[in-house]
Design a protein around this motif. Sequence first.
Motif, PDB file in Angstrom:
ATOM      1  N   PHE A  82     -15.040  23.082   8.252  1.00  0.00           N
ATOM      2  CA  PHE A  82     -14.149  21.923   8.277  1.00  0.00           C
ATOM      3  C   PHE A  82     -13.290  21.851   7.018  1.00  0.00           C
ATOM      4  O   PHE A  82     -13.610  22.446   5.996  1.00  0.00           O
ATOM      5  CB  PHE A  82     -14.970  20.633   8.375  1.00  0.00           C
ATOM      6  N   ASN A 151     -25.435  31.633  11.407  1.00  0.00           N
ATOM      7  CA  ASN A 151     -25.804  31.435  12.813  1.00  0.00           C
ATOM      8  C   ASN A 151     -25.377  32.597  13.699  1.00  0.00           C
ATOM      9  O   ASN A 151     -25.645  32.598  14.894  1.00  0.00           O
ATOM     10  CB  ASN A 151     -25.154  30.146  13.323  1.00  0.00           C
TER      11      ASN A 151
ATOM     12  N   GLU B 157     -20.950  16.155  13.023  1.00  0.00           N
ATOM     13  CA  GLU B 157     -20.246  17.227  13.721  1.00  0.00           C
ATOM     14  C   GLU B 157     -20.603  18.593  13.157  1.00  0.00           C
ATOM     15  O   GLU B 157     -20.759  19.564  13.902  1.00  0.00           O
ATOM     16  CB  GLU B 157     -18.732  16.977  13.644  1.00  0.00           C
ATOM     17  N   ALA B 158     -20.747  18.661  11.847  1.00  0.00           N
ATOM     18  CA  ALA B 158     -21.162  19.929  11.239  1.00  0.00           C
ATOM     19  C   ALA B 158     -22.518  20.350  11.801  1.00  0.00           C
ATOM     20  O   ALA B 158     -22.736  21.519  12.131  1.00  0.00           O
ATOM     21  CB  ALA B 158     -21.230  19.796   9.719  1.00  0.00           C
ATOM     22  N   ALA B 159     -23.420  19.393  11.938  1.00  0.00           N
ATOM     23  CA  ALA B 159     -24.740  19.705  12.482  1.00  0.00           C
ATOM     24  C   ALA B 159     -24.635  20.156  13.933  1.00  0.00           C
ATOM     25  O   ALA B 159     -25.294  21.114  14.353  1.00  0.00           O
ATOM     26  CB  ALA B 159     -25.650  18.484  12.368  1.00  0.00           C
ATOM     27  N   LYS B 160     -23.758  19.483  14.688  1.00  0.00           N
ATOM     28  CA  LYS B 160     -23.618  19.830  16.106  1.00  0.00           C
ATOM     29  C   LYS B 160     -23.144  21.271  16.279  1.00  0.00           C
ATOM     30  O   LYS B 160     -23.685  22.015  17.099  1.00  0.00           O
ATOM     31  CB  LYS B 160     -22.631  18.879  16.781  1.00  0.00           C
ATOM     32  N   VAL B 161     -22.128  21.672  15.518  1.00  0.00           N
ATOM     33  CA  VAL B 161     -21.643  23.038  15.691  1.00  0.00           C
ATOM     34  C   VAL B 161     -22.634  24.062  15.145  1.00  0.00           C
ATOM     35  O   VAL B 161     -22.494  25.250  15.399  1.00  0.00           O
ATOM     36  CB  VAL B 161     -20.253  23.279  15.055  1.00  0.00           C
ATOM     37  N   LEU B 162     -23.637  23.591  14.408  1.00  0.00           N
ATOM     38  CA  LEU B 162     -24.684  24.521  13.976  1.00  0.00           C
ATOM     39  C   LEU B 162     -25.835  24.551  14.974  1.00  0.00           C
ATOM     40  O   LEU B 162     -26.878  25.138  14.719  1.00  0.00           O
ATOM     41  CB  LEU B 162     -25.187  24.146  12.588  1.00  0.00           C
ATOM     42  N   GLY B 163     -25.650  23.870  16.085  1.00  0.00           N
ATOM     43  CA  GLY B 163     -26.655  23.939  17.147  1.00  0.00           C
ATOM     44  C   GLY B 163     -27.638  22.787  17.141  1.00  0.00           C
ATOM     45  O   GLY B 163     -28.636  22.813  17.853  1.00  0.00           O
ATOM     46  N   CYS B 164     -27.363  21.759  16.326  1.00  0.00           N
ATOM     47  CA  CYS B 164     -28.247  20.597  16.281  1.00  0.00           C
ATOM     48  C   CYS B 164     -27.617  19.534  17.156  1.00  0.00           C
ATOM     49  O   CYS B 164     -26.742  18.797  16.725  1.00  0.00           O
ATOM     50  CB  CYS B 164     -28.369  20.122  14.834  1.00  0.00           C
TER      51      CYS B 164
END
Lengths: 252, 262
Positions: A82, A151, B157-164
């Motif tokens: 971001f 990832n 959102e950062a967590a979401k795109v990391l799969g959380c």
Amino acid sequence: MGTLEIKLSKSFEKDKSKTTVALEDVELTVKDGDFLCIIGPSGCGKTTLLRLVAGLDEPTSGNIALDGKRIMGPDSRKGMVFQEYSLFPWRTVIRNVSFGLEMQGKEKEESNEIARRYLKLVGLEQFETSYPHELSGGMRQRVAIARALANNPEILLMDEPFGSLDAQTRNALQIELLDIWKKEHLTILFVTHSVDEAVFLADKIAVMSRRPGKIKEVVEVELERPRDRTSPEANRIRTNILKKLEKERKGD
Amino acid sequence: MIKRTINFFKNRNIEIASLIGLIVIWQLVADYVVQRTLFLPSFTEVISALVRIIETGVLFTDIQTSLLHFGIGIGSALIVGIPIGVIMGWFTLGNRIFDPIVEILRPIPPLAWIPFALIWLGLTHTAAGFVVFVGAVFPIVINTYTGFKSTSRIYVEAAKVLGCVRDRDLISKVAFPSSMPSITAGIRIGMGVGWMCLVAAELFGVSRFGLGYKIWFHYSLHQMDFVLTYMLILGIIGLLIDKGFRFVVDTYLLKWRKGVVV
């Protein structure tokens, strides 16, 4: 693998009577291994497009496919960096980088090992026990890149990641990013408003129109790497793109 | 160690002088102006009262009892308050369900619950704990809620795109740690209010011991030197609890904020 096919429209509903069309019939293909920059006048929906690819928003119509599989929501196939500092301030650097691996249910030892490898890739292995607030802006974005890469995503999405950095740090990070891109065989979709940045980084530059955003044109950047920012050929491409953007700004 | 102690006194010379000055004035006023223990026991009378309750050991039973009441109250306030705050802060539906209930119950002074505490729970430690609970639970709910509400979107959102992506993971891995400063501030406020409710909660004889109970017990015997002694002990223990909690929070829970200017 990381071939991305985009074909969509997106509108936002402000209230019942008023909808804004943000993206209209956007069609774009990013091939595996491509470095594609999206550039456009501000408010044209660049970030919206990236968020749709990330799965953080849903298209109003059409769809996005990554390696033929439709994108249904955020997951670890897409990594994102971001513009704002997005590191978790309560986690140390290494625990930030290993966050995604932790979510995949990997053992602590294994995730730390992978995280260390990526920290080394961005040159910050000696800062693994630091907290984000102890790092400079450029270092934070490096960690954010390491965190996205740990990832092992099929595509890396970057939303003006160097936008809030000073010019020198920005240049240094661009060079590092290109190194990493080559070393790790990444596919990168990069949003920027800086023509300089796009011309220095990208294989292809997608120029967007003003709202409602469309892809106006995809310009191939056939400059040899490593690139010289000040070469006449680079200048020529820059001028060309600046002209197109200026036309967009005025509205032809 | 000795050096550190000396340094401490050096750096705190004005604070220490201020306290000593207060004690001297207090002693003089009590001895020469008021001259009645009933109205104002002197410093030395308080000290000898303190020695008495330490010698007989009764002070320790009192402290234990009060800490038991306090512990019951704060413990249950945490167990109830944090989950409610989380539900209100994370789920819109949860907020709509709990918000009216919380907003109606919150303005009721905790002490107004004493009659029901006694009817429901009898003259038990739990009844005293209940009053402390009522005092402590609302600041904890409100601050947990506020902390969750102000969780930065970028972290989520950062967590979401990391799969959380599951609510459970987002709450425990992102919203909760990011709300920690607000939650711990709520716990501190809650503990402060709870401690204040303690005296009133012990007033009704749920036990024959307890710092608050002893204030009323000695008052009924007009032993004001003991009353004042217990008042000071209440103040000092309240201070120690707060300092201790802050220490734990700063060293363990909010280590990541060290050096951050807020």
